[in-house]
Design an enzyme around this catalytic site. Structure first.
Site, PDB file in Angstrom:
ATOM      1  N   TYR A  85      -2.989  -0.955   8.155  1.00 60.36           N
ATOM      2  CA  TYR A  85      -3.810  -1.948   8.854  1.00 60.36           C
ATOM      3  C   TYR A  85      -4.264  -3.043   7.892  1.00 60.36           C
ATOM      4  O   TYR A  85      -4.111  -4.235   8.178  1.00 60.36           O
ATOM      5  CB  TYR A  85      -5.021  -1.269   9.513  1.00 60.36           C
ATOM      6  N   LYS A  89      -3.184  -7.125   8.026  1.00 61.99           N
ATOM      7  CA  LYS A  89      -4.160  -8.207   8.135  1.00 61.99           C
ATOM      8  C   LYS A  89      -4.075  -9.142   6.923  1.00 61.99           C
ATOM      9  O   LYS A  89      -4.295 -10.349   7.048  1.00 61.99           O
ATOM     10  CB  LYS A  89      -5.569  -7.644   8.326  1.00 61.99           C
TER      11      LYS A  89
END
Length: 180
Positions: A85, A89
């Site tokens: 994750y 990002k």
């Protein structure tokens, strides 16, 4: 193909918010190829694909526009068990900057908002453990997680003409978390 078909009949788009995301909490040593591919496909590749279609239309029309990518403070601060994750990002923030650089001459602004934990369904799921949540909240000077409205208001600002000179920015919506 389904995305292209869906956008084909929508008409001219001047404002775009890329807000799809998913996560799967896995410690670094347990990250699987399937989860890696899923997160990068949803969190980065989909943004690229949709933005190409929409920005292409903006450029062709010569109308300019604004694109806001919903990123995360996790792009700039590592979180345990968020290996993929955080990586997606970080990639999204750099994609935002490259888009801003290349689309700016066409008067298309591209920015991201980078919230802390937001109390969405996904946020509640990932931060439901009170001990884990308190540890994170203790690192946020405002002492709370973001609400959906906090992020929406930031997005509306970046889409509006009130931010007409803002391009290529990753705007923290994090209660000061990155300031610490």
């Amino acid at each position: 193909a389904a995305t292209e078909a869906a956008l084909k009949d929508v008409g001219p788009i001047d404002l775009l918010v890329n807000n799809a995301a998913c996560t799967k909490l896995q410690p670094f040593l347990e990250v699987t190829a399937d989860q890696f591919d899923l997160l990068f496909n949803v969190n980065v590749k989909a943004v690229l694909h949709v933005s190409q279609m929409v920005a292409g239309g903006m450029k062709t029309r010569g109308s300019g526009g604004s694109i806001v990518n919903v990123s995360s403070q996790a792009s700039q601060r590592a979180l345990r068990d968020h290996t993929v994750y955080c990586s997606t990002k970080g990639a999204l923030d750099m994609l935002t900057k490259v888009m801003a650089l290349e689309l700016g001459p066409h008067q298309i602004r591209v920015n991201s908002v980078n919230p802390t934990v937001v109390m969405t369904k996904m946020g509640r799921l990932g931060w439901s453990d009170p001990e884990k949540a308190q540890t994170m909240k203790s690192r946020i000077p405002l002492g709370r997680f973001a609400e959906e409205e906090d992020v929406v208001n930031s997005i509306l600002f970046l889409l509006s003409e009130k931010s007409s000179m803002i391009n290529g920015v990753a705007l923290p919506v994090d209660g000061g978390h990155l300031a610490c």
